[in-house]
Design an enzyme around this catalytic site. Sequence first.
Site, PDB file in Angstrom:
ATOM      1  N   GLY A   1     -10.242  39.369 -70.497  1.00 37.56           N
ATOM      2  CA  GLY A   1     -10.595  40.579 -71.235  1.00 37.56           C
ATOM      3  C   GLY A   1     -10.287  40.577 -72.721  1.00 37.56           C
ATOM      4  O   GLY A   1     -11.064  41.099 -73.508  1.00 37.56           O
TER       5      GLY A   1
ATOM      6  N   ASP B   1      -4.246  50.599 -69.038  1.00 38.29           N
ATOM      7  CA  ASP B   1      -4.766  51.584 -68.093  1.00 38.29           C
ATOM      8  C   ASP B   1      -3.602  52.132 -67.269  1.00 38.29           C
ATOM      9  O   ASP B   1      -2.864  52.989 -67.736  1.00 38.29           O
ATOM     10  CB  ASP B   1      -5.839  50.884 -67.244  1.00 38.29           C
ATOM     11  CG  ASP B   1      -6.587  51.814 -66.317  1.00 38.29           C
ATOM     12  OD1 ASP B   1      -6.655  53.014 -66.600  1.00 38.29           O
ATOM     13  OD2 ASP B   1      -7.121  51.340 -65.293  1.00 38.29           O
TER      14      ASP B   1
ATOM     15  N   LYS C   1      -5.952  54.076 -72.203  1.00 40.36           N
ATOM     16  CA  LYS C   1      -6.350  55.200 -71.329  1.00 40.36           C
ATOM     17  C   LYS C   1      -5.058  55.860 -70.877  1.00 40.36           C
ATOM     18  O   LYS C   1      -4.578  55.609 -69.779  1.00 40.36           O
ATOM     19  CB  LYS C   1      -7.066  54.652 -70.088  1.00 40.36           C
ATOM     20  CG  LYS C   1      -8.562  54.578 -70.174  1.00 40.36           C
ATOM     21  CD  LYS C   1      -9.125  54.390 -68.776  1.00 40.36           C
ATOM     22  CE  LYS C   1     -10.058  53.222 -68.706  1.00 40.36           C
ATOM     23  NZ  LYS C   1     -10.469  52.892 -67.331  1.00 40.36           N
TER      24      LYS C   1
ATOM     25  N   PHE D   1     -14.498  54.507 -66.773  1.00 38.26           N
ATOM     26  CA  PHE D   1     -14.583  53.051 -66.694  1.00 38.26           C
ATOM     27  C   PHE D   1     -15.507  52.540 -67.800  1.00 38.26           C
ATOM     28  O   PHE D   1     -16.668  52.937 -67.873  1.00 38.26           O
ATOM     29  CB  PHE D   1     -15.078  52.592 -65.321  1.00 38.26           C
ATOM     30  CG  PHE D   1     -14.921  51.114 -65.146  1.00 38.26           C
ATOM     31  CD1 PHE D   1     -13.685  50.564 -64.846  1.00 38.26           C
ATOM     32  CD2 PHE D   1     -15.991  50.265 -65.323  1.00 38.26           C
ATOM     33  CE1 PHE D   1     -13.516  49.195 -64.733  1.00 38.26           C
ATOM     34  CE2 PHE D   1     -15.844  48.889 -65.202  1.00 38.26           C
ATOM     35  CZ  PHE D   1     -14.600  48.354 -64.899  1.00 38.26           C
ATOM     36  N   VAL D   2     -14.991  51.690 -68.671  1.00 40.16           N
ATOM     37  CA  VAL D   2     -15.768  51.225 -69.819  1.00 40.16           C
ATOM     38  C   VAL D   2     -16.025  49.715 -69.757  1.00 40.16           C
ATOM     39  O   VAL D   2     -15.268  48.972 -69.130  1.00 40.16           O
ATOM     40  CB  VAL D   2     -15.057  51.567 -71.152  1.00 40.16           C
ATOM     41  CG1 VAL D   2     -15.058  53.059 -71.394  1.00 40.16           C
ATOM     42  CG2 VAL D   2     -13.625  51.023 -71.183  1.00 40.16           C
TER      43      VAL D   2
ATOM     44  N   ASP E   1     -15.164  43.970 -68.815  1.00 42.78           N
ATOM     45  CA  ASP E   1     -16.226  43.628 -67.875  1.00 42.78           C
ATOM     46  C   ASP E   1     -16.286  44.568 -66.691  1.00 42.78           C
ATOM     47  O   ASP E   1     -15.341  45.297 -66.389  1.00 42.78           O
ATOM     48  CB  ASP E   1     -15.969  42.227 -67.318  1.00 42.78           C
ATOM     49  CG  ASP E   1     -14.771  42.206 -66.358  1.00 42.78           C
ATOM     50  OD1 ASP E   1     -13.685  42.645 -66.766  1.00 42.78           O
ATOM     51  OD2 ASP E   1     -14.938  41.787 -65.193  1.00 42.78           O
TER      52      ASP E   1
HETATM   53  P1  IMP Z   1      -3.717  48.138 -65.843  1.00 42.65           P
HETATM   54  O1  IMP Z   1      -2.917  47.075 -65.204  1.00 42.65           O
HETATM   55  O2  IMP Z   1      -4.155  49.197 -64.877  1.00 42.65           O
HETATM   56  O3  IMP Z   1      -3.102  48.732 -67.102  1.00 42.65           O
HETATM   57  O4  IMP Z   1      -5.101  47.516 -66.246  1.00 42.65           O
HETATM   58  C1  IMP Z   1      -5.270  46.607 -67.240  1.00 42.65           C
HETATM   59  C2  IMP Z   1      -6.406  45.685 -66.905  1.00 42.65           C
HETATM   60  O5  IMP Z   1      -7.405  46.320 -66.096  1.00 42.65           O
HETATM   61  C3  IMP Z   1      -7.084  45.274 -68.181  1.00 42.65           C
HETATM   62  O6  IMP Z   1      -6.617  44.010 -68.547  1.00 42.65           O
HETATM   63  C4  IMP Z   1      -8.550  45.261 -67.829  1.00 42.65           C
HETATM   64  O7  IMP Z   1      -8.940  43.935 -67.508  1.00 42.65           O
HETATM   65  C5  IMP Z   1      -8.707  46.109 -66.603  1.00 42.65           C
HETATM   66  N1  IMP Z   1      -9.303  47.446 -66.891  1.00 42.65           N
HETATM   67  C6  IMP Z   1      -8.692  48.639 -66.882  1.00 42.65           C
HETATM   68  N2  IMP Z   1      -9.532  49.633 -67.189  1.00 42.65           N
HETATM   69  C7  IMP Z   1     -10.732  49.059 -67.381  1.00 42.65           C
HETATM   70  C8  IMP Z   1     -12.036  49.575 -67.733  1.00 42.65           C
HETATM   71  O8  IMP Z   1     -12.267  50.771 -67.954  1.00 42.65           O
HETATM   72  N3  IMP Z   1     -13.024  48.649 -67.839  1.00 42.65           N
HETATM   73  C9  IMP Z   1     -12.825  47.319 -67.626  1.00 42.65           C
HETATM   74  N4  IMP Z   1     -11.635  46.793 -67.305  1.00 42.65           N
HETATM   75  C10 IMP Z   1     -10.595  47.665 -67.173  1.00 42.65           C
HETATM   76 MG    MG Z   2     -10.775  42.701 -66.695  1.00 41.39          MG
END
Ligand code: IMP
Ligand code: MG
Length: 192
Positions: free
Chosen positions: A52, A111, A139, A160-161, A167
């Site tokens: 990402g 996220d 987010k 979701f973006v 991706d």
């Molecule tokens: P977390 O562990 O929930 O903070 O998520 C982080 C990872 O989830 C990021 O490295 C992204 O690859 C993926 N991610 C979280 N939200 C999105 C989204 O809205 N679109 C695409 N990938 C996301």
């Molecule tokens: Mg990802």
Amino acid sequence: MTARKAHQALHRDLERVLVSQQAITRRIRLLGKEISQTYGDREITVVAIINGAILFTADLLRQIASPIRLDCIRVSSYLHETSSLGPPRILDTMRIDLENRDVLLIDDILDTGKTLSAVVEVIRKLKPASLRTCVLLDKKGRREVEFEADFVGFRIPDRFVVGYGLDFAERYRNLPCIGILKPDLQNPPEWA
Ligand code: IMP
Ligand code: MG
């Protein structure tokens, strides 16, 4: 097909654009300045979370004046889901030494906070002199683990973006902007 046509086709899959290409470029220039001022002449050891953060990291590093070493870490992804299932796993770790280094960890989006806090835990064990984090998107409303990044590009709502490195099932990373994916395209049967 030209790149322009391809991008137009990808654009049609978006409900709307959330952050334009121009806004991303402008914000990254400012982030680069902020980071350069924070570190000055000290060398930064950048760790990018792939896949990402690839596009963001590539553009951001060219806006940073401080000397830089770069490495990557691969963490388990969502695959075909729009939210994570289990705890993140480290699939491929860094090759360069981090001990006594000023480490800047970069990800595309913060996220739930699970990914960054897991990677921070791994890096802290390697005894860096300092550890800061930088994300393009935040987010904040979705946090499950308490986590704040030191450098944030944009705070965005809980949608979701895709685009600019982000991706869905490995698609849309090459969109130059960031947009909300149409809900009916989030689970197309042909991608199963
Ligand atoms: P977390 O562990 O929930 O903070 O998520 C982080 C990872 O989830 C990021 O490295 C992204 O690859 C993926 N991610 C979280 N939200 C999105 C989204 O809205 N679109 C695409 N990938 C996301
Ligand atoms: Mg990802």
